[in-house]
Design an enzyme around this catalytic site. Structure first.
Site, mmCIF file in Angstrom:
data_model
loop_
_atom_site.group_PDB
_atom_site.id
_atom_site.type_symbol
_atom_site.label_atom_id
_atom_site.label_comp_id
_atom_site.label_asym_id
_atom_site.label_seq_id
_atom_site.Cartn_x
_atom_site.Cartn_y
_atom_site.Cartn_z
ATOM 1 N N ASN A 51 0.869 -1.175 0.000
ATOM 2 C CA ASN A 51 0.000 0.000 0.000
ATOM 3 C C ASN A 51 0.905 1.223 0.000
ATOM 4 O O ASN A 51 1.711 1.391 0.903
ATOM 5 C CB ASN A 51 -0.879 -0.007 1.259
ATOM 6 C CG ASN A 51 -1.682 1.283 1.416
ATOM 7 O OD1 ASN A 51 -1.981 1.686 2.535
ATOM 8 N ND2 ASN A 51 -2.033 1.940 0.349
ATOM 9 N N CYS A 59 -0.196 10.433 6.596
ATOM 10 C CA CYS A 59 -1.153 11.059 5.679
ATOM 11 C C CYS A 59 -2.359 11.613 6.446
ATOM 12 O O CYS A 59 -3.067 10.873 7.134
ATOM 13 C CB CYS A 59 -1.627 10.009 4.681
ATOM 14 S SG CYS A 59 -3.026 10.540 3.694
ATOM 15 N N TYR A 65 -10.751 11.062 5.609
ATOM 16 C CA TYR A 65 -11.696 10.319 4.763
ATOM 17 C C TYR A 65 -11.352 8.853 4.611
ATOM 18 O O TYR A 65 -12.229 7.997 4.687
ATOM 19 C CB TYR A 65 -11.717 10.970 3.377
ATOM 20 C CG TYR A 65 -12.447 10.170 2.316
ATOM 21 C CD1 TYR A 65 -13.834 10.213 2.219
ATOM 22 C CD2 TYR A 65 -11.744 9.371 1.416
ATOM 23 C CE1 TYR A 65 -14.503 9.486 1.248
ATOM 24 C CE2 TYR A 65 -12.416 8.644 0.442
ATOM 25 C CZ TYR A 65 -13.788 8.691 0.360
ATOM 26 O OH TYR A 65 -14.438 7.969 -0.594
ATOM 27 N N SER A 119 -19.362 9.477 4.582
ATOM 28 C CA SER A 119 -18.099 10.037 5.077
ATOM 29 C C SER A 119 -18.259 11.372 5.799
ATOM 30 O O SER A 119 -17.409 11.744 6.607
ATOM 31 C CB SER A 119 -17.108 10.156 3.932
ATOM 32 O OG SER A 119 -17.721 10.795 2.839
ATOM 33 N N ASP A 163 -19.530 17.803 4.259
ATOM 34 C CA ASP A 163 -18.853 16.693 3.572
ATOM 35 C C ASP A 163 -17.388 16.712 3.978
ATOM 36 O O ASP A 163 -16.888 17.704 4.501
ATOM 37 C CB ASP A 163 -19.018 16.815 2.048
ATOM 38 C CG ASP A 163 -18.795 15.475 1.335
ATOM 39 O OD1 ASP A 163 -18.496 14.473 2.021
ATOM 40 O OD2 ASP A 163 -18.904 15.417 0.101
ATOM 41 N N ASP A 164 -16.692 15.592 3.695
ATOM 42 C CA ASP A 164 -15.291 15.515 4.128
ATOM 43 C C ASP A 164 -14.361 16.283 3.206
ATOM 44 O O ASP A 164 -13.364 16.826 3.642
ATOM 45 C CB ASP A 164 -14.854 14.051 4.226
ATOM 46 C CG ASP A 164 -14.951 13.380 2.889
ATOM 47 O OD1 ASP A 164 -13.969 13.389 2.145
ATOM 48 O OD2 ASP A 164 -16.041 12.875 2.562
ATOM 49 N N CYS A 206 -1.742 13.936 -4.821
ATOM 50 C CA CYS A 206 -0.964 13.103 -3.906
ATOM 51 C C CYS A 206 -0.040 12.207 -4.718
ATOM 52 O O CYS A 206 -0.468 11.611 -5.699
ATOM 53 C CB CYS A 206 -1.901 12.233 -3.066
ATOM 54 S SG CYS A 206 -1.005 11.109 -1.988
ATOM 55 N N CYS A 247 1.783 14.483 6.787
ATOM 56 C CA CYS A 247 1.925 14.889 5.394
ATOM 57 C C CYS A 247 0.660 15.672 5.041
ATOM 58 O O CYS A 247 -0.440 15.136 5.096
ATOM 59 C CB CYS A 247 2.070 13.691 4.468
ATOM 60 S SG CYS A 247 2.095 14.199 2.724
ATOM 61 N N CYS A 300 -1.288 17.519 -0.009
ATOM 62 C CA CYS A 300 -2.443 17.790 -0.876
ATOM 63 C C CYS A 300 -3.079 19.140 -0.553
ATOM 64 O O CYS A 300 -3.811 19.687 -1.371
ATOM 65 C CB CYS A 300 -3.462 16.648 -0.813
ATOM 66 S SG CYS A 300 -4.011 16.240 0.836
HETATM 67 P P1 AMP Z 1 -15.637 15.386 -6.252
HETATM 68 O O1 AMP Z 1 -16.986 15.148 -6.790
HETATM 69 O O2 AMP Z 1 -14.563 15.087 -7.266
HETATM 70 O O3 AMP Z 1 -15.444 16.741 -5.637
HETATM 71 O O4 AMP Z 1 -15.405 14.303 -5.115
HETATM 72 C C1 AMP Z 1 -15.674 14.581 -3.787
HETATM 73 C C2 AMP Z 1 -16.234 13.368 -3.094
HETATM 74 O O5 AMP Z 1 -15.363 12.228 -3.319
HETATM 75 C C3 AMP Z 1 -16.303 13.588 -1.601
HETATM 76 O O6 AMP Z 1 -17.639 13.360 -1.216
HETATM 77 C C4 AMP Z 1 -15.340 12.605 -0.970
HETATM 78 O O7 AMP Z 1 -15.992 11.885 0.059
HETATM 79 C C5 AMP Z 1 -14.915 11.670 -2.097
HETATM 80 N N1 AMP Z 1 -13.447 11.561 -2.215
HETATM 81 C C6 AMP Z 1 -12.534 12.496 -1.995
HETATM 82 N N2 AMP Z 1 -11.286 12.041 -2.257
HETATM 83 C C7 AMP Z 1 -11.416 10.746 -2.631
HETATM 84 C C8 AMP Z 1 -10.507 9.726 -3.019
HETATM 85 N N3 AMP Z 1 -9.191 9.931 -3.067
HETATM 86 N N4 AMP Z 1 -11.013 8.523 -3.343
HETATM 87 C C9 AMP Z 1 -12.332 8.305 -3.312
HETATM 88 N N5 AMP Z 1 -13.238 9.230 -2.955
HETATM 89 C C10 AMP Z 1 -12.809 10.445 -2.614
#
Ligand code: AMP
Length: 463
Positions: free
Chosen positions: A110, A245, A251, A292, A354-355, A391, A441, A444
């Protein structure tokens, strides 16, 4: 692990290891099941019966690759390692599914090693044939050709040349070995089942599922080798400042996994509380983007004494929307996944938590859904800082030109998303919520990459 150094990095994975159990493969399967959120594209297990290594891998979820206990029949032996893999379009092929195996050793990785040119030359000079496009396979081959009397000598020789993020489980005929890079980018923990079985996993939630007790983290830069009569710890010669990280905390790791003795559920609630202190909102209800955003939304609501409500029901039978490679599919993915509860939202001033925001797609749709459901105001709160840089250490991020915060101000993002107000948790607030115990880290968010390699800078310049 890495597929294509030119376009960004595609994999977030989970690893496990089991030593000293008559049902080692079954334990590995269950532990991988708990780590399914770290990778849904492919999975594999290798076992050792003391004489030979046996493996099975395939594309898809754990219960697709290993359908019931019979699927483990050939995986004989008392020790096992396993891997779940996450990738997006392009690298999603069987040849890249892990663990990789040379016959003598198998390895699950990983992380990501962004600069492998020199190592590739070294192994090519030895005539090694590669089967995949993966950096993880390169690490395995390097260990296989390394000089040294013991496996630990060979690992030290090899990993001294590897600059990147790696949490590894390695299987030999008579031992398993767990290694974490000197920065400790990705997590790796050690546990015990009964008196005799040692297990390793990316996250503590995988220990819980097999009734293992947590012993400790594998330390950054540490090599732990478990054999028949001993558990020994060694150190990689390079020591670096720890750089765990931050996004794992925000998340990626499961909320029931523990870091520094605390479940992330609690850490994330604190993120929400601090976010509420930093950027409050005058609202009737607080809702989360499930799943999340839930802990941070609860923390936000508690801090401001606003009722926390369930505003969306999530369909759990669809994978993470992020997996979809096309922008259009992502739109459909969000709509298929989340259904608003209109009665809760109608005529309300809503805070939605949201996260993270990556491209902005998810948030834009969510905000539109909330207004369409009758919300009067929609205040979007994000429990991490703006994601501005890709990243290079093992989290799937798009190129910089697709990261909305790399190209727009917060006000421009708000306009794009269409919400009433938008605010992010500060980096100081996030570190504070994460406990400030280790150095993190945060590349990002702030572009401060712990490993500065020439190649990495070239990649950055190109995207
Ligand atoms: P976006 O639509 O591209 O802005 O994606 C944001 C959503 O994707 C958020 O609701 C996060 O929970 C999820 N997210 C953010 N980073 C990742 C990641 N590296 N892999 C999978 N899901 C992610």
């Amino acid at each position: 692990m890495q597929e294509d150094t030119k376009v960004g990095f595609k994999d977030e994975c989970g690893v496990v290891g089991v030593y000293g159990h008559t049902h080692a493969a079954e334990l590995a399967r269950r532990m991988l099941f708990a780590l399914q959120h770290r990778g849904q594209e492919g999975a594999g297990i290798y076992t050792s019966d003391g004489e030979a290594l046996h493996g099975k891998k395939g594309m898809g979820l754990i219960d697709t690759v290993f359908q019931g206990p019979k699927s483990l029949n050939k995986l004989r032996g008392n020790s096992a390692i396993g891997h779940v893999r996450y990738s997006t379009a392009g690298g999603n092929e069987l040849c890249n599914v892990q663990p990789f195996c040379t016959g003598e050793l198998a390895l699950a990785h990983n992380g990501n090693v962004p600069d492998t040119e020199e190592i590739e030359r070294t192994i090519a000079e030895q005539g090694v044939h590669r089967e995949s496009t993966s950096d993880s396979e390169i690490i395995l081959h390097l260990i296989s050709i390394a000089p040294g009397k013991t496996i630990v000598d060979r690992i030290i020789w090899s990993l001294s040349q590897v600059r990147g993020s790696y949490s590894l489980t390695i299987l030999s005929k008579d031992s398993i070995i767990a290694v974490r890079d000197p920065f400790g980018f990705r997590p790796l923990v050690m546990g015990k089942v009964g008196e005799k079985t040692i297990v390793f996993a990316s996250e503590t939630c995988a220990l819980d599922i097999v009734g293992a007790t947590f012993i400790r983290e594998v330390e950054p830069g540490e090599i732990i080798i478990v054999g028949q009569s001993s558990v020994e710890s060694y150190r990689l010669p390079t020591s670096e400042e720890e750089a765990q990280c931050l996004f794992e905390r925000v998340y990626f790791s499961r909320p029931d996994s523990e870091y520094d003795g605390e479940p992330l559920q609690q850490t994330r609630e604190r993120m929400g509380q601090i976010l509420a202190q930093e950027c409050p909102a005058d609202a009737d209800i607080v809702i989360a983007v499930p799943d999340s955003g839930i802990p941070a939304a609860r923390g936000f609501a508690k801090a401001l004494n606003i009722p926390y409500e369930v505003g969306f029901i999530r369909n759990h039978y669809i994978g993470r929307t992020f997996i979809e490679p096309l922008q259009e599919d992502r739109y459909n993915g969000v709509i298929l996944k989340l259904n608003p509860i209109r009665n809760t939202l109608r005529e309300k001033r809503v805070v939605v938590v949201d996260d993270s925001i990556v491209r902005g797609t998810t948030s834009k749709i969510i905000v539109a859904m909330l207004f369409a459901s009758g919300a009067k105001e929609v205040h979007l709160r994000i429990s991490c800082p703006p994601t501005k840089f890709p990243c290079f250490y093992g989290v799937d991020t798009p190129n910089r030109n697709k990261l909305i915060a790399a190209n727009k101000t917060v006000e421009q993002i708000r306009e794009f998303i269409g919400c009433t107000s938008l605010a992010y948790l500060s980096l100081a607030g996030l570190k504070n919520a994460a406990g400030n115990k280790t150095s993190f880290c945060s590349a990002c968010y702030d572009g401060q990459y712990p490993i500065k390699v020439k190649h990495l800078l070239q990649i950055q310049a190109a995207i």
